[in-house]
Design an enzyme around this catalytic site. Structure first.
Site, mmCIF file in Angstrom:
data_model
loop_
_atom_site.group_PDB
_atom_site.id
_atom_site.type_symbol
_atom_site.label_atom_id
_atom_site.label_comp_id
_atom_site.label_asym_id
_atom_site.label_seq_id
_atom_site.Cartn_x
_atom_site.Cartn_y
_atom_site.Cartn_z
ATOM 1 N N ASP A 1 0.830 -1.207 0.000
ATOM 2 C CA ASP A 1 0.000 0.000 0.000
ATOM 3 C C ASP A 1 0.863 1.255 0.000
ATOM 4 O O ASP A 1 0.431 2.312 0.452
ATOM 5 C CB ASP A 1 -0.929 -0.018 1.224
ATOM 6 C CG ASP A 1 -2.043 1.019 1.120
ATOM 7 O OD1 ASP A 1 -2.566 1.423 2.173
ATOM 8 O OD2 ASP A 1 -2.367 1.434 -0.013
ATOM 9 N N LYS B 1 3.096 3.513 -5.589
ATOM 10 C CA LYS B 1 2.595 2.521 -6.550
ATOM 11 C C LYS B 1 3.675 2.051 -7.524
ATOM 12 O O LYS B 1 3.625 0.930 -7.987
ATOM 13 C CB LYS B 1 1.382 3.088 -7.294
ATOM 14 C CG LYS B 1 0.321 3.656 -6.347
ATOM 15 C CD LYS B 1 0.009 2.744 -5.150
ATOM 16 C CE LYS B 1 -0.698 3.481 -4.022
ATOM 17 N NZ LYS B 1 -0.715 2.719 -2.764
ATOM 18 N N ASP C 1 -3.139 -3.005 -2.581
ATOM 19 C CA ASP C 1 -4.181 -1.981 -2.669
ATOM 20 C C ASP C 1 -3.973 -1.136 -3.930
ATOM 21 O O ASP C 1 -2.869 -1.071 -4.477
ATOM 22 C CB ASP C 1 -4.128 -1.062 -1.436
ATOM 23 C CG ASP C 1 -5.326 -0.118 -1.358
ATOM 24 O OD1 ASP C 1 -5.182 0.957 -0.747
ATOM 25 O OD2 ASP C 1 -6.404 -0.456 -1.898
ATOM 26 N N ASN C 2 -5.027 -0.491 -4.402
ATOM 27 C CA ASN C 2 -4.941 0.535 -5.459
ATOM 28 C C ASN C 2 -4.499 0.054 -6.827
ATOM 29 O O ASN C 2 -3.893 0.824 -7.584
ATOM 30 C CB ASN C 2 -3.995 1.665 -5.019
ATOM 31 C CG ASN C 2 -4.300 2.207 -3.670
ATOM 32 O OD1 ASN C 2 -3.483 2.127 -2.749
ATOM 33 N ND2 ASN C 2 -5.503 2.757 -3.511
ATOM 34 N N GLU D 1 -11.272 4.334 -1.600
ATOM 35 C CA GLU D 1 -11.746 4.659 -0.250
ATOM 36 C C GLU D 1 -12.606 5.922 -0.234
ATOM 37 O O GLU D 1 -12.250 6.942 -0.812
ATOM 38 C CB GLU D 1 -10.558 4.824 0.730
ATOM 39 C CG GLU D 1 -9.425 5.692 0.251
ATOM 40 C CD GLU D 1 -8.326 4.904 -0.431
ATOM 41 O OE1 GLU D 1 -8.618 3.848 -1.002
ATOM 42 O OE2 GLU D 1 -7.174 5.340 -0.415
#
Ligand SMILES: O=C(NCCO)c1cc(-c2ccc(F)cc2)cc(O)c1O
Ligand SMILES: [Mg+2]
Length: 214
Positions: free
Chosen positions: A141, A144, A169-170, A199
């Site tokens: 997380d 990136k 995540d993401n 989120e």
């Protein structure tokens, strides 16, 4: 003088959450970020998927890359068995300082080792520094563009074993295209996409769960 967003998140926790109650800490941050000020916590919707993976894996060793304010750190640690250990790496000293206080408020400091610095520098040192063999679960997380190099680094450092789970995540927003391409096409991983939302928003995002096959 102006406070930072992490400082305002900590204030919301200290105002609205009960000391020693991790779920109230998670709820306080979600309330604040949904109704007062957006922030890049994994959040309640993706957080439920995270919870289900953590409980399914029931890990003895967890690595989190990217602590931010400690929201997912607390969320994960609150579900771990008693002797389990979570190591979380955070590059930004300001974020780390807030996360330490959020973790302390939740009463989870004895389960969590927060390490300040760059993931690329620390990953090769984790075995010797913390007596870690391999990680049962890794939650990605952080930046990136570091997901792919750090995954390759974890492989090279022997930090993954047959069955280790990577949860990222993401993978849609902001997106991790090079990581997704690698992990979905590598014969060394079996991957599954959990569609969700960014989120506190209606934008698409999701979590990619990958099993290392050895
Ligand atoms: O950069 C991120 N994390 C590493 C630094 O701690 C991050 C960013 C975003 C995000 C930001 C800006 C936007 F417009 C959309 C998404 C969301 C996240 O969940 C994240 O983890
Ligand atoms: Mg994130």
């Amino acid at each position: 003088t102006q406070t930072t967003r992490p400082q305002r998140i900590l204030a919301a926790v200290q105002k609205n959450a009960t000391r020693g109650d991790p779920r109230s800490v998670v709820k306080a941050i979600d309330q604040f970020c949904r109704h007062k000020e957006w922030a890049m916590n994994v959040g309640d919707e993706k957080g439920c998927i995270l919870d289900s993976v953590v409980t399914e894996v029931n890990p003895a060793t967890v690595l989190e890359l990217g602590t931010y304010c400690g929201y997912s750190t607390v969320r994960i640690a609150s579900l771990l068995p008693s002797h389990a250990k979570l190591i979380t790496l955070e590059f930004d000293p300001g974020n780390a300082a807030i996360a330490r206080q959020v973790i302390a408020w939740a009463g989870l400091a004895d389960k969590i080792q927060l390490v300040e610095g760059a993931s690329g520098d620390w990953i090769p040192k984790l075995k010797e520094k913390f007596g870690i063999e391999t990680f049962d679960l890794v939650f990605l997380d952080h930046w990136k563009d570091r997901y792919l190099p750090d995954t390759k680094l974890m492989e090279e450092c022997g930090l993954l074993r047959k069955g280790s789970i990577l949860l990222a995540d993401n993978v849609i927003c902001p997106g991790t295209p090079d990581y997704l391409e690698y992990i979905r096409n590598s014969p060394r991983y079996k991957s599954q996409y959990f569609k969700s939302h960014l989120e506190y928003t209606k934008a698409e995002d999701g979590l990619e769960k990958s099993v290392f096959l050895g």
